[in-house]
Write an enzyme that holds these catalytic residues in place. Structure first.
Site, short mmCIF file in Angstrom:
data_model
loop_
_atom_site.label_atom_id
_atom_site.label_comp_id
_atom_site.label_asym_id
_atom_site.label_seq_id
_atom_site.Cartn_x
_atom_site.Cartn_y
_atom_site.Cartn_z
N GLY A 61 0.73 -1.23 -0.14
CA GLY A 61 0.05 0.00 0.00
C GLY A 61 0.66 1.23 0.06
O GLY A 61 0.16 2.37 0.24
N TRP A 63 2.36 2.82 -2.07
CA TRP A 63 2.33 3.85 -3.48
C TRP A 63 0.67 4.58 -3.37
O TRP A 63 0.68 5.58 -3.33
CB TRP A 63 2.28 3.03 -4.75
CG TRP A 63 3.84 2.97 -5.32
CD1 TRP A 63 5.07 2.66 -4.60
CD2 TRP A 63 4.26 3.05 -6.71
NE1 TRP A 63 5.98 2.88 -5.34
CE2 TRP A 63 5.41 2.86 -6.66
CE3 TRP A 63 3.57 2.90 -7.89
CZ2 TRP A 63 6.34 2.75 -7.94
CZ3 TRP A 63 4.16 3.07 -9.15
CH2 TRP A 63 5.65 2.80 -9.25
N ASP A 97 -7.33 -10.86 -9.12
CA ASP A 97 -6.37 -10.95 -10.22
C ASP A 97 -6.92 -10.25 -11.41
O ASP A 97 -8.13 -10.58 -11.83
CB ASP A 97 -5.91 -12.32 -10.69
CG ASP A 97 -4.91 -12.55 -11.81
OD1 ASP A 97 -4.93 -11.59 -12.54
OD2 ASP A 97 -4.39 -13.46 -11.95
N ASP A 122 3.56 -1.03 -9.90
CA ASP A 122 4.95 -1.38 -9.26
C ASP A 122 5.03 -2.97 -9.05
O ASP A 122 5.49 -3.49 -8.26
CB ASP A 122 5.03 -0.67 -7.70
CG ASP A 122 6.26 -0.57 -7.32
OD1 ASP A 122 7.39 -0.72 -7.94
OD2 ASP A 122 6.44 -0.99 -5.75
N LYS A 162 7.20 0.10 -12.96
CA LYS A 162 8.37 -0.39 -12.71
C LYS A 162 8.97 -1.37 -13.71
O LYS A 162 7.94 -2.45 -14.00
CB LYS A 162 8.57 -1.08 -11.36
CG LYS A 162 9.73 -1.55 -10.95
CD LYS A 162 9.94 -1.99 -9.64
CE LYS A 162 8.92 -3.15 -9.11
NZ LYS A 162 9.14 -3.23 -7.51
#
EC number: 2.1.1.166
Length: 210
Positions: A61, A63, A97, A122, A162
């Site tokens: 959490g 970000w 998902d 990320d 990322k």
């Protein structure tokens, strides 16, 4: 076994002496990754009040916490992860998902008819320590995030992800350049120097790919 033990001890020593770990603990942030994002957001002035931001692979959490801190009480932060995440004030979390239709439908119902201004990712695989295994897994996750942004990010929006430098990286950046007016590669100060991670930022999503 002794080598692994020494390696673990070295990692622990580095982790607990890390200034960003100490800062996260002092400021109540969930991860040191929050400071990577802080630098990236401020450098490119990515956040504005009332924005709708989606955080892929959000757990634990850090970000989402950083985004909510910067936009204050305005806008929306929607976080998705296959891993569970304790609640965060001002963050709407969907556990699941996003490759699954049921989860994607839930997300779209949460979003309503609001356009998404910024997609963050990320996401990273569980590392095996074998580059030939980890890199393809990382690039697969990156492709999923890019596809998500293709389908949900508004024209003119921004995408920050990322990546690990290695096989597939250059092709991926080329794909981003087909989709965004400007693509930049960043290595924030909070990224460990030996890490292959960098962040790719696409700004100005095009209505049509080149």
């Amino acid at each position: 076994m002794a080598t692994r033990s020494k390696s673990s001890q070295r990692w622990l020593k580095e982790h607990f002496s890390d200034p960003f770990v100490k800062k996260a603990q002092a400021e109540g942030m969930r991860s040191r990754a929050a400071y990577k994002l802080e630098e990236l957001l401020e450098r490119d002035r990515l956040l504005k009040p009332h924005m709708v931001v989606v955080d892929l692979g959000a757990a634990p959490g850090g970000w989402s916490q950083q985004v909510r801190r910067q936009i204050g009480d305005t806008g929306r932060v929607l976080a998705l992860d296959i891993l569970d995440m304790p609640p965060l004030a001002g963050v709407e979390f969907l556990h699941g998902d996003f490759r699954e239709e049921t989860v994607l439908s839930q997300f779209e119902a949460m979003l309503g008819d609001q356009p998404v201004d910024l997609v963050l990712s990320d996401m990273a695989p569980n590392k095996s320590g074998v580059g030939a295994v980890d890199q393809p897994r990382m690039m697969h996750l990156a492709e999923l995030a890019l596809d998500f942004a293709d389908n949900h990010l508004k024209t003119g929006g921004a995408f920050l992800i990322k990546l690990f430098q290695g096989e597939g990286f250059d092709d991926y950046v080329r794909d981003m350049r087909r989709r965004y007016d400007k693509v930049s590669i960043r290595k924030p100060e909070a990224s460990r120097k030996r890490s292959p991670e960098v962040y790719a930022l696409g700004q100005g999503k095009r209505a049509h790919m080149k």
